[in-house]
Design a protein around this motif. Structure first.
Motif, PDB file in Angstrom:
ATOM      1  N   PRO A 187       5.543 -54.321  86.193  1.00 17.77           N
ATOM      2  CA  PRO A 187       6.568 -54.116  85.160  1.00 17.77           C
ATOM      3  C   PRO A 187       6.047 -53.364  83.932  1.00 17.77           C
ATOM      4  N   ALA A 188       4.806 -53.617  83.545  1.00 18.26           N
ATOM      5  CA  ALA A 188       4.235 -52.897  82.406  1.00 18.26           C
ATOM      6  C   ALA A 188       4.153 -51.412  82.699  1.00 18.26           C
ATOM      7  N   ALA A 189       3.799 -51.058  83.929  1.00 13.12           N
ATOM      8  CA  ALA A 189       3.732 -49.647  84.296  1.00 13.12           C
ATOM      9  C   ALA A 189       5.110 -48.995  84.215  1.00 13.12           C
ATOM     10  N   VAL A 190       6.146 -49.705  84.657  1.00 10.20           N
ATOM     11  CA  VAL A 190       7.511 -49.176  84.566  1.00 10.20           C
ATOM     12  C   VAL A 190       7.865 -48.895  83.108  1.00 10.20           C
ATOM     13  N   ARG A 191       7.547 -49.832  82.229  1.00  7.31           N
ATOM     14  CA  ARG A 191       7.819 -49.629  80.801  1.00  7.31           C
ATOM     15  C   ARG A 191       7.073 -48.411  80.264  1.00  7.31           C
ATOM     16  N   HIS A 192       5.796 -48.314  80.609  1.00  3.40           N
ATOM     17  CA  HIS A 192       4.995 -47.197  80.107  1.00  3.40           C
ATOM     18  C   HIS A 192       5.525 -45.856  80.603  1.00  3.40           C
ATOM     19  N   LEU A 193       6.013 -45.831  81.820  1.00  2.00           N
ATOM     20  CA  LEU A 193       6.448 -44.566  82.407  1.00  2.00           C
ATOM     21  C   LEU A 193       7.791 -44.084  81.865  1.00  2.00           C
ATOM     22  N   SER A 212      -9.242 -39.623  75.920  1.00  2.00           N
ATOM     23  CA  SER A 212      -8.779 -40.710  76.786  1.00  2.00           C
ATOM     24  C   SER A 212      -8.688 -42.031  76.030  1.00  2.00           C
ATOM     25  N   PHE A 213      -7.769 -42.871  76.494  1.00  2.00           N
ATOM     26  CA  PHE A 213      -7.564 -44.229  75.980  1.00  2.00           C
ATOM     27  C   PHE A 213      -7.195 -44.244  74.491  1.00  2.00           C
ATOM     28  N   THR A 214      -6.438 -43.244  74.102  1.00  2.00           N
ATOM     29  CA  THR A 214      -5.902 -43.206  72.736  1.00  2.00           C
ATOM     30  C   THR A 214      -4.420 -43.560  72.714  1.00  2.00           C
ATOM     31  N   LYS A 215      -3.857 -43.901  73.861  1.00  2.00           N
ATOM     32  CA  LYS A 215      -2.498 -44.400  73.930  1.00  2.00           C
ATOM     33  C   LYS A 215      -2.506 -45.738  74.655  1.00  2.00           C
ATOM     34  N   PRO A 216      -1.610 -46.636  74.289  1.00  2.00           N
ATOM     35  CA  PRO A 216      -1.673 -47.999  74.840  1.00  2.00           C
ATOM     36  C   PRO A 216      -1.436 -48.078  76.342  1.00  2.00           C
ATOM     37  N   GLU A 217      -0.780 -47.054  76.896  1.00  2.00           N
ATOM     38  CA  GLU A 217      -0.479 -47.104  78.329  1.00  2.00           C
ATOM     39  C   GLU A 217      -1.630 -46.629  79.214  1.00  2.00           C
ATOM     40  N   ASP A 218      -2.660 -46.081  78.613  1.00  5.40           N
ATOM     41  CA  ASP A 218      -3.661 -45.381  79.413  1.00  5.40           C
ATOM     42  C   ASP A 218      -4.359 -46.270  80.436  1.00  5.40           C
ATOM     43  N   ALA A 219      -4.831 -47.429  80.015  1.00  3.41           N
ATOM     44  CA  ALA A 219      -5.589 -48.277  80.946  1.00  3.41           C
ATOM     45  C   ALA A 219      -4.723 -48.715  82.119  1.00  3.41           C
ATOM     46  N   ASP A 235       0.357 -37.744 102.652  1.00  3.63           N
ATOM     47  CA  ASP A 235      -0.551 -36.884 103.408  1.00  3.63           C
ATOM     48  C   ASP A 235      -1.031 -35.687 102.591  1.00  3.63           C
ATOM     49  N   ASP A 236      -0.203 -35.247 101.624  1.00  9.03           N
ATOM     50  CA  ASP A 236      -0.610 -34.122 100.786  1.00  9.03           C
ATOM     51  C   ASP A 236      -1.469 -34.549  99.607  1.00  9.03           C
ATOM     52  N   GLY A 237      -1.796 -35.854  99.546  1.00  7.05           N
ATOM     53  CA  GLY A 237      -2.655 -36.369  98.490  1.00  7.05           C
ATOM     54  C   GLY A 237      -1.930 -36.909  97.284  1.00  7.05           C
ATOM     55  N   THR A 238      -0.607 -36.731  97.197  1.00 11.64           N
ATOM     56  CA  THR A 238       0.151 -37.214  96.056  1.00 11.64           C
ATOM     57  C   THR A 238       0.206 -38.738  96.064  1.00 11.64           C
ATOM     58  N   PRO A 239      -0.161 -39.400  94.964  1.00 12.21           N
ATOM     59  CA  PRO A 239      -0.046 -40.859  94.929  1.00 12.21           C
ATOM     60  C   PRO A 239       1.419 -41.296  94.970  1.00 12.21           C
ATOM     61  N   GLU A 240       1.743 -42.219  95.880  1.00  6.92           N
ATOM     62  CA  GLU A 240       3.100 -42.744  95.979  1.00  6.92           C
ATOM     63  C   GLU A 240       3.094 -44.194  95.505  1.00  6.92           C
ATOM     64  N   LEU A 241       3.625 -44.429  94.324  1.00  2.00           N
ATOM     65  CA  LEU A 241       3.623 -45.764  93.738  1.00  2.00           C
ATOM     66  C   LEU A 241       4.442 -46.739  94.587  1.00  2.00           C
ATOM     67  N   PRO A 242       4.070 -48.022  94.585  1.00  2.00           N
ATOM     68  CA  PRO A 242       4.767 -48.995  95.439  1.00  2.00           C
ATOM     69  C   PRO A 242       6.025 -49.579  94.810  1.00  2.00           C
ATOM     70  N   PHE A 243       6.517 -48.955  93.746  1.00  2.00           N
ATOM     71  CA  PHE A 243       7.735 -49.427  93.099  1.00  2.00           C
ATOM     72  C   PHE A 243       8.488 -48.227  92.549  1.00  2.00           C
ATOM     73  N   ASP A 244       9.796 -48.404  92.398  1.00  4.46           N
ATOM     74  CA  ASP A 244      10.603 -47.366  91.769  1.00  4.46           C
ATOM     75  C   ASP A 244      10.237 -47.314  90.287  1.00  4.46           C
ATOM     76  N   THR A 245       9.901 -46.126  89.807  1.00  3.99           N
ATOM     77  CA  THR A 245       9.376 -46.026  88.448  1.00  3.99           C
ATOM     78  C   THR A 245      10.446 -46.160  87.372  1.00  3.99           C
ATOM     79  N   VAL A 246      11.714 -46.158  87.757  1.00  7.79           N
ATOM     80  CA  VAL A 246      12.809 -46.335  86.787  1.00  7.79           C
ATOM     81  C   VAL A 246      13.334 -47.769  86.820  1.00  7.79           C
ATOM     82  N   THR A 247      13.598 -48.273  88.010  1.00  9.58           N
ATOM     83  CA  THR A 247      14.175 -49.622  88.118  1.00  9.58           C
ATOM     84  C   THR A 247      13.115 -50.700  88.279  1.00  9.58           C
ATOM     85  N   GLY A 248      11.934 -50.328  88.732  1.00 11.49           N
ATOM     86  CA  GLY A 248      10.897 -51.314  88.996  1.00 11.49           C
ATOM     87  C   GLY A 248      11.015 -51.997  90.332  1.00 11.49           C
ATOM     88  N   VAL A 249      12.055 -51.693  91.105  1.00 15.52           N
ATOM     89  CA  VAL A 249      12.248 -52.342  92.401  1.00 15.52           C
ATOM     90  C   VAL A 249      11.137 -51.924  93.364  1.00 15.52           C
TER      91      VAL A 249
END
Length: 343
Positions: A187-193, A212-219, A235-249
Motif C-alpha cells: 500500500p505504501a508503494a501505491v501511495r508513493h506512485l 539518491s534517497f532525497t525523497k521519502p519514497e525512494d527506499a 521477458d523483455d526485462g520490464t519489472p511487472e509489479l504484483p499489484f495494480d499501481t492505481v487501485t492497489g489490487v
C-alpha cells in the motif's frame, strides 16, 4: 576497540572475475566483478593441504566494498571472521565474498531477464573459479553459503537449486514468508506512485536524475523495482509489479510468481536437496521490521515437515531488529566450519 583496520592473521586477496554470463546484462552493469578471497592462517605453510570454503553474499543494495564499513565500537565482518580462525574457534576455511550488486540494488541471486544471470554467475563461474585458483575441497560436503536479509534469501535458495555445489547454509533474517515480509509494504508503494501516475519507471528516471534517497519514497520504491526485477520481470526485462499501481489490487498471477520463489514454499519442491544438507543455521531478531523472525520459524518448520533431520538445524531467535546484527555472522561462520571440515 581500534577505530581503524586491524592486522589480519590470515590474508584477504582482492581479485576480479570476468563473467561471460553477466556480459551484456539487461541493466548494463559491469560484467567484471570483484571477488574477495580470505585465506586462513597457515594456508601457505602446507602446499598440499586443502580447505573447505564458505561463500558470503550480501543483502539488498549490498556491494563488496561495504564489507569495509566500520560502525562505531564494532569491527567489520572480514576482521571478525579472521578472528574466528586466529583464535582457533573453528577449523580453518577459505571465505569467499561475492558481489551480486545491480543498478536496482540487488539480484536476489536469481537468474532473471530483469537483472541478469546472477545465480548462474555464482554457481557456474565463481565457484569453479575459486576451486581452480585456490586449494579448496571441491565437494558440496565441504562448501557452505551464508548471508543476511536478501543474502539470507540467497543462502536458502541456492543449496535448494544446486545441492551439487552447496552442502550447508546459514541464513540471518533471510527474506521468507513473503506475505509478511513484502505484502505489508504494497500500500505504501501505491501511495508513493501517485506522484508518478502509477509508473514506477517514471520514479526510476527521477531517482537517477538527482541525489539518491532525497525523497521519502525512494527506499520503498527501490526495493519494489529491485524485487520485481528479480521475481516477476517480463521477458523483455520490464519489472511487472504484483499489484495494480492505481487501485492497489493484487495481480494474482504476478503475485504467484513471487510466492513460487518464497523459500518456505520452495521447501517441498526441493525437499530432497535440503535433506542432503549437512548443516542449516537459521536465525532472526524478534523485533525485525519485516517479520523475518516469523519467516525463519516458518522455514525451519517447513524443513522439519519435509524430513530434514532436526540435528543438522541450528535455530535461534534473539532480541534485535533487522539492522545491526553483524555480530551474528562470526557465530554462524564458526558453526558452519565445524560441520564442513574434513573428518
Amino acid at each position: 576497540m581500534l577505530p581503524w583496520s586491524a592486522e589480519f592473521a590470515g590474508r584477504l586477496e582482492e581479485r576480479v572475475v570476468s563473467s561471460e554470463v553477466l556480459r551484456g546484462n539487461p541493466l548494463n552493469d559491469p560484467h567484471e566483478r570483484p571477488v574477495w578471497v580470505y585465506l586462513p592462517p597457515g594456508y601457505d605453510d602446507d602446499p598440499d593441504r586443502r580447505y573447505p570454503a564458505v561463500y558470503v553474499i550480501q543483502g539488498f543494495t549490498g556491494h563488496i566494498t561495504m564489507w569495509r564499513n566500520r560502525m562505531p565500537f564494532r569491527q567489520p565482518f572480514p576482521e571478525t571472521a579472521d578472528a574466528v580462525f586466529a583464535r582457533g574457534e573453528a577449523p580453518p576455511a577459505i571465505v569467499v565474498y561475492v558481489d551480486a550488486w545491480t543498478s536496482y540494488g540487488g539480484s536476489q541471486f536469481l537468474d532473471s531477464p530483469g537483472t541478469g544471470r546472477y545465480h548462474t554467475y555464482l554457481c557456474d563461474e565463481v565457484v569453479p573459479w575459486v576451486d581452480a585458483q585456490y586449494r579448496t575441497l571441491p565437494t558440496p560436503a565441504h562448501r557452505a553459503i551464508t548471508g543476511k536479509s536478501s543474502g539470507g534469501y540467497g543462502a536458502m535458495i541456492t543449496p535448494m537449486l544446486r545441492p551439487d555445489l552447496f552442502g550447508a547454509l546459514a541464513t540471518h533474517a533471510g527474506d521468507a514468508l513473503f506475505e509478511y515480509c513484502y505484502l505489508g509494504d504494497f500500500p505504501a508503494a501505491v501511495r508513493h506512485l501517485r506522484a508518478y501516475d502509477g509508473d514506477i519507471g517514471r520514479w526510476w528516471d527521477d531517482f537517477n536524475s538527482r541525489v539518491s534517497f532525497t525523497k521519502p519514497e525512494d527506499a520503498n520504491l527501490l526495493e519494489f523495482i529491485g524485487y520485481t526485477a528479480a521475481y516477476s520481470a517480463r521477458d523483455d526485462g520490464t519489472p511487472e509489479l504484483p499489484f495494480d499501481t492505481v487501485t492497489g489490487v493484487l495481480k494474482p498471477e504476478v503475485w504467484q510468481r513471487w510466492l513460487d520463489l518464497d523459500p518456505v514454499r520452495m521447501v517441498p519442491r526441493y525437499a530432497e536437496a535440503l535433506r542432503s544438507q549437512r548443516a542449516v543455521w537459521i536465525d532472526g531478531g524478534t523485533r525485525d521490521e519485516w517479520y523475518l523472525d516469523v519467516g525463519a520459524q516458518a522455514f525451519r518448520q517447513a524443513l522439519l515437515d519435509n524430513g530434514v533431520d532436526e540435528t543438522v538445524i541450528h535455530f535461534e531467535l534473539f532480541d534485535a531488529a533487522h539492522g545491526g546484527i553483524d555480530y551474528r555472522y562470526p557465530l554462524s561462520l564458526a558453526w558452519l566450519c565445524e560441520r564442513i571440515a574434513p573428518a
